[in-house]
Design an enzyme around this catalytic site. Sequence first.
Site, PDB file in Angstrom:
ATOM      1  N   LYS A 135       0.841  -1.195   0.000  1.00  0.00           N
ATOM      2  CA  LYS A 135       0.000   0.000   0.000  1.00  0.00           C
ATOM      3  C   LYS A 135       0.882   1.253   0.000  1.00  0.00           C
ATOM      4  O   LYS A 135       0.698   2.150  -0.802  1.00  0.00           O
ATOM      5  CB  LYS A 135      -0.899  -0.056   1.243  1.00  0.00           C
ATOM      6  CG  LYS A 135      -1.887   1.067   1.357  1.00  0.00           C
ATOM      7  CD  LYS A 135      -2.873   0.771   2.482  1.00  0.00           C
ATOM      8  CE  LYS A 135      -3.648   1.999   2.869  1.00  0.00           C
ATOM      9  NZ  LYS A 135      -4.583   1.753   3.966  1.00  0.00           N
ATOM     10  N   GLU A 188      10.586  -4.677   4.443  1.00  0.00           N
ATOM     11  CA  GLU A 188      10.641  -6.093   4.049  1.00  0.00           C
ATOM     12  C   GLU A 188      10.300  -6.249   2.566  1.00  0.00           C
ATOM     13  O   GLU A 188      11.018  -6.912   1.808  1.00  0.00           O
ATOM     14  CB  GLU A 188       9.634  -6.928   4.872  1.00  0.00           C
ATOM     15  CG  GLU A 188       9.984  -7.094   6.336  1.00  0.00           C
ATOM     16  CD  GLU A 188       9.366  -6.021   7.219  1.00  0.00           C
ATOM     17  OE1 GLU A 188       9.009  -4.935   6.685  1.00  0.00           O
ATOM     18  OE2 GLU A 188       9.241  -6.257   8.430  1.00  0.00           O
ATOM     19  N   GLY A 233      -4.935  -2.267   5.112  1.00  0.00           N
ATOM     20  CA  GLY A 233      -4.112  -3.394   4.642  1.00  0.00           C
ATOM     21  C   GLY A 233      -4.774  -4.739   4.903  1.00  0.00           C
ATOM     22  O   GLY A 233      -4.919  -5.567   4.010  1.00  0.00           O
ATOM     23  N   ARG A 234      -5.214  -4.959   6.138  1.00  0.00           N
ATOM     24  CA  ARG A 234      -5.764  -6.277   6.482  1.00  0.00           C
ATOM     25  C   ARG A 234      -7.183  -6.486   5.958  1.00  0.00           C
ATOM     26  O   ARG A 234      -7.778  -7.535   6.197  1.00  0.00           O
ATOM     27  CB  ARG A 234      -5.694  -6.482   7.999  1.00  0.00           C
ATOM     28  CG  ARG A 234      -6.362  -5.406   8.826  1.00  0.00           C
ATOM     29  CD  ARG A 234      -5.976  -5.529  10.302  1.00  0.00           C
ATOM     30  NE  ARG A 234      -6.445  -4.408  11.105  1.00  0.00           N
ATOM     31  CZ  ARG A 234      -5.831  -3.259  11.241  1.00  0.00           C
ATOM     32  NH1 ARG A 234      -4.693  -3.028  10.593  1.00  0.00           N
ATOM     33  NH2 ARG A 234      -6.328  -2.302  11.999  1.00  0.00           N
ATOM     34  N   GLU A 293      -4.767  -7.275  15.141  1.00  0.00           N
ATOM     35  CA  GLU A 293      -4.258  -5.963  14.745  1.00  0.00           C
ATOM     36  C   GLU A 293      -5.383  -4.925  14.811  1.00  0.00           C
ATOM     37  O   GLU A 293      -5.151  -3.753  15.072  1.00  0.00           O
ATOM     38  CB  GLU A 293      -3.646  -6.005  13.339  1.00  0.00           C
ATOM     39  CG  GLU A 293      -2.689  -4.846  13.082  1.00  0.00           C
ATOM     40  CD  GLU A 293      -1.908  -4.968  11.781  1.00  0.00           C
ATOM     41  OE1 GLU A 293      -2.511  -5.264  10.744  1.00  0.00           O
ATOM     42  OE2 GLU A 293      -0.690  -4.751  11.794  1.00  0.00           O
ATOM     43  N   HIS A 344      -4.413 -33.543  17.585  1.00  0.00           N
ATOM     44  CA  HIS A 344      -3.305 -34.367  18.076  1.00  0.00           C
ATOM     45  C   HIS A 344      -2.198 -33.500  18.651  1.00  0.00           C
ATOM     46  O   HIS A 344      -1.081 -33.966  18.838  1.00  0.00           O
ATOM     47  CB  HIS A 344      -2.768 -35.235  16.939  1.00  0.00           C
ATOM     48  CG  HIS A 344      -3.788 -36.220  16.444  1.00  0.00           C
ATOM     49  ND1 HIS A 344      -3.842 -37.526  16.872  1.00  0.00           N
ATOM     50  CD2 HIS A 344      -4.846 -36.053  15.604  1.00  0.00           C
ATOM     51  CE1 HIS A 344      -4.860 -38.133  16.293  1.00  0.00           C
ATOM     52  NE2 HIS A 344      -5.492 -37.262  15.523  1.00  0.00           N
ATOM     53  N   LYS A 389       9.382  -1.074  14.536  1.00  0.00           N
ATOM     54  CA  LYS A 389       9.919  -0.704  13.214  1.00  0.00           C
ATOM     55  C   LYS A 389      10.967   0.391  13.367  1.00  0.00           C
ATOM     56  O   LYS A 389      12.020   0.358  12.753  1.00  0.00           O
ATOM     57  CB  LYS A 389       8.791  -0.129  12.333  1.00  0.00           C
ATOM     58  CG  LYS A 389       7.940  -1.131  11.609  1.00  0.00           C
ATOM     59  CD  LYS A 389       7.132  -0.378  10.546  1.00  0.00           C
ATOM     60  CE  LYS A 389       5.861  -1.061  10.193  1.00  0.00           C
ATOM     61  NZ  LYS A 389       4.953  -0.259   9.389  1.00  0.00           N
TER      62      LYS A 389
END
Length: 549
Positions: free
Chosen positions: A209, A215, A269-270, A355, A386, A514
């Site tokens: 965005k 990253e 974003g999410r 978030e 399990h 950050k």
Amino acid sequence: MFSSAINKSKAWKKLESHAKSMRNVLMKDLFAKDDKRAEKFSLSLNDTLFLDYSKNRITDKTMSYLLELARSRHLDEKIKAMFRGDKINVTEKRAVLHIALRNRDNHPIMVNGKDVMPEINAVLKKMRQFSEDVRFGRFTGYTGKKLTNIVNIGIGGSDLGPFMATEALRKYWMKGIQCYFISNIDGTACAEVLNKVDPETTLFIVASKTFTTIETITNAKTCRKWLVDALGEPAVSKHFVALSTNAEEVAKFGIDTKNMFEFWDFVGGRYSMWSAIGLSLAIAIGMDNFEKMLEGAYAMDKHFAETDFEHNIPVIMALIGIWYNNFMGIHRYCVIPYDQYLKFLPAYLQQLDMESNGKSVDLSGDFIKYATGPALFGGAGTDVQHSFFQLIHQGTEIVPCDFIVPAISHNEMGNHHEILLANVLAQGEALMKGKTVKEAAEELKAAGKNPEEVEFLKKFKSFSGNRPSNTFILKKVDPYTLGALVAAYEHKVFVQGIIWNIDSFDQMGVELGKKLTLGILPQLQNENIELNHDCSTNALIKLVKYLRK
Ligand code: G6Q
């Protein structure tokens, strides 16, 4: 502005005292008393998504008090405000319009006096054109070969949505197309993908965005260099496209803005997998299927906006979460899809929920004195049965579960799917009913154990039960149903944010780390920069430098 002291309100107090009276109520007794309980506490959408929430520690009274709380928070007005495009993300002064991305009846939605729909439709059209050109070999790589390896480079909201949905809809992938996702800054993420693909047939989709995320930009630069080393600089325009709101940074990076698919600051974003951020998915499954996913989400949006709260799936999901989180002291929940294709859904929902609602300041800017977003974890059934299900059945912590299972599998494989279905249904029942110490003793006796063994083992073999779960039955994991399911969770998170009086649409909590990263990076790279941290961080920096020598 509504009062922020929600935990002092009449509705809240009523729920607090009701919770005390519910402490010793057993769900199995509630079931025994009311054979209509399952019918009463279940909801559905268009025969595609069905929610049974009867295995919760609730009664009619609980639900009516929770609904009163929702009304006291003016939820109806808040829903309208979101759908209208009001700037409900108050800290960032932005509208929150992921619903506009799937507004399939195309009614105007205004932001700053302008209808956003023409731009949204134009990007969808561009996505259709481009995805079809790639799928049918009209847009090829630099050397004329078909682009069959689609690599999405993005992180957080620019990764988890398309990553989850691409896996969920793997059955709809076009034959010959492979999708890869690079998110982590760890060079391994890049290396492992680049080892698998061929530059001539690889399309890199840089999804960011802001187009400034360290990253993503670092991974994209590495991939760009890899491509240029193999095919030369002129190949970039045939192998790189960008998904972003920031044309200037896209151009600076060296991607022609002709090859950019836009979205807007009113898409968080999410909440962005419905936008251009879904391009990798659109290429894999085709734009018709992508639009079916939008239609499923739209059906849930309409249901959410138009259904009375008693029958409203996201509202009920939210209120049940609030009940445990704020009145029963249970601050966690677990999502377990019983479907291999949905295996990344818990990771996706983790970001969506944690978030959005992991906040401790309310909309008036005051610290909050009640619990907000719970911790969420999960994994695919039956695998997790399990592993961590031991704690869910017998641990001292109560973990409400959302079980999600399709009635029809894409791969029935003989009786696999029936075994899977039997497992999920058994889990909900076992958690609810449990097994008393007396029942465990009788079973041990019947199995031929001697009296000492029975006495010793009976408590180990007992299950307290009364452990809550929701069961979602999907008809099938198809684009429409996935869209509806994800939208239901989005709106659940929204409703909880309204009740907690928080901004569910910012994420300031990710900033501090950050910023400190940018300070530590040169200290790792350069001997002469003084270390200015606490003694633990200073020592850790020195240690990794020593180990890397
Ligand atoms: C999501 C967050 C966050 C964001 C990433 C990537 O809601 O905003 O996860 O998506 O930090 O950001 P960019 O898309 O700007 O690279």
